[in-house]
Design a protein around this motif. Structure first.
Motif, mmCIF file in Angstrom:
data_model
loop_
_atom_site.group_PDB
_atom_site.id
_atom_site.type_symbol
_atom_site.label_atom_id
_atom_site.label_comp_id
_atom_site.label_asym_id
_atom_site.label_seq_id
_atom_site.Cartn_x
_atom_site.Cartn_y
_atom_site.Cartn_z
ATOM 1 N N ARG A 104 0.823 -1.162 0.039
ATOM 2 C CA ARG A 104 0.092 0.080 0.032
ATOM 3 C C ARG A 104 0.879 1.303 -0.086
ATOM 4 N N TYR A 107 2.470 1.936 -3.527
ATOM 5 C CA TYR A 107 1.670 2.447 -4.618
ATOM 6 C C TYR A 107 0.943 3.761 -4.491
ATOM 7 N N THR A 108 0.712 3.847 -3.162
ATOM 8 C CA THR A 108 -0.006 5.105 -2.662
ATOM 9 C C THR A 108 1.130 6.510 -2.660
ATOM 10 N N ALA A 111 1.525 7.393 -6.289
ATOM 11 C CA ALA A 111 0.424 7.909 -6.633
ATOM 12 C C ALA A 111 0.486 9.333 -6.484
ATOM 13 N N GLU A 112 1.017 9.501 -5.203
ATOM 14 C CA GLU A 112 1.169 11.103 -4.359
ATOM 15 C C GLU A 112 2.079 11.851 -5.347
ATOM 16 N N ALA A 122 -4.890 9.178 -3.684
ATOM 17 C CA ALA A 122 -4.076 8.285 -3.943
ATOM 18 C C ALA A 122 -4.628 6.837 -3.141
ATOM 19 N N ASP A 123 -5.200 6.911 -1.922
ATOM 20 C CA ASP A 123 -5.634 5.964 -1.407
ATOM 21 C C ASP A 123 -6.945 5.563 -1.964
ATOM 22 N N TYR A 126 -5.696 3.068 -4.502
ATOM 23 C CA TYR A 126 -5.254 1.862 -4.245
ATOM 24 C C TYR A 126 -6.534 1.124 -3.700
ATOM 25 N N GLU A 127 -7.619 1.706 -3.321
ATOM 26 C CA GLU A 127 -8.804 0.711 -2.880
ATOM 27 C C GLU A 127 -9.442 0.178 -3.926
#
Length: 254
Positions: A104, A107-108, A111-112, A122-123, A126-127
């Motif tokens: 997590r 990858y978050t 994305a950030e 970002a979260d 991922y979700e």
């Protein structure tokens, strides 16, 4: 998560990809990679639109496409490898398939690096990995798994992954067609380490020489070092056939 797929091939030796000889024992079990083999992540623009909507933001499709392109370059789980991993994320990246928090966080964190101007984006991206709607099983996945079950051939999913795949398969009503799960974050080994393939064979109670590993990357072909036969398929776009039917030709032939 996978690199670029290689052309389809079957291998039974540690050095060269060759077709199994006629003397090879019958296949009693098939090990499947997950991403790129049984299912594919949703189309990038739809991924971005859905994540933004979860944050209460409605994006137009032009902006969503531009964001998706930038996020793919930064690094998406289930997508291409990142163009660059920032030093602050290097440790998480190295451990991403061994620990859920690292998966997590990696990858978050990637994305950030893309400024979307959306709080919690970002979260939310991922979700999407953790829910069935974020994935698209290949059209042949259910028929192939069902045919193997009917023929009495055992099945395991062997994946480099940092989260549990079982809820996805349960939602797709495919969990009853899988006998064992060798997930890297649970096993403590990542493909191409032969240990993860041997663990899967042990879970199924089968000899590696009677086992076929099916995947879409060179990491999956690492199963030859464990004594398994290997079939490497092309990684197809979501919803398009990727050649899984070849598994039945190999596993169920007389």
């Amino acid at each position: 998560m996978p690199d670029h797929a290689q052309p389809p091939r079957v291998s039974s030796g540690a050095d060269d990809a060759v077709r199994p000889s006629a003397s090879r024992r019958p296949v009693e079990a098939v090990l499947f990679d997950f991403h790129g083999t049984l299912a594919q992540v949703e189309e990038p623009r739809e991924w971005v639109l859905a994540a933004a909507a979860a944050c209460g933001v409605e994006l137009d499709r032009v902006r969503a496409t531009a964001l998706a392109d930038r996020l793919l370059t930064a690094g998406r789980a289930g997508g291409p490898l990142p163009a660059r991993v920032p030093p602050r994320l290097a440790e998480l990246w190295a451990d991403r398939d061994l620990y859920p928090h690292a998966h997590r966080g990696a990858y978050t964190g990637l994305a950030e690096t893309v400024d979307a101007g959306i709080e919690g984006f970002a979260d939310a991206l991922y979700e999407r990995l953790l829910i069935p709607d974020g994935w698209v099983p290949y059209p042949d996945t259910e028929p192939v798994l069902g045919a193997l079950r009917e023929a009495g051939v055992k099945v395991a999913v062997v994946s480099n992954i940092g989260f549990d795949l079982r809820p996805l398969f349960a939602a797709w009503k495919l969990d009853g067609l899988v006998d064992a799960w060798a997930l890297s974050y649970e096993v403590g080994r990542c493909k191409p380490d032969p240990g993860i393939f041997l663990r899967a064979c042990g879970m199924l109670g089968v000899d590696p020489e009677r086992t076929l590993m099916v995947g879409d990357t060179p990491a999956d072909a690492g199963a030859v070092r464990a004594g398994c036969g290997v079939l490497v398929l092309p990684c197809a776009d979501p919803g398009r056939p990727n050649g899984l039917g070849a598994v039945l030709d190999l596993a169920l032939r007389n």
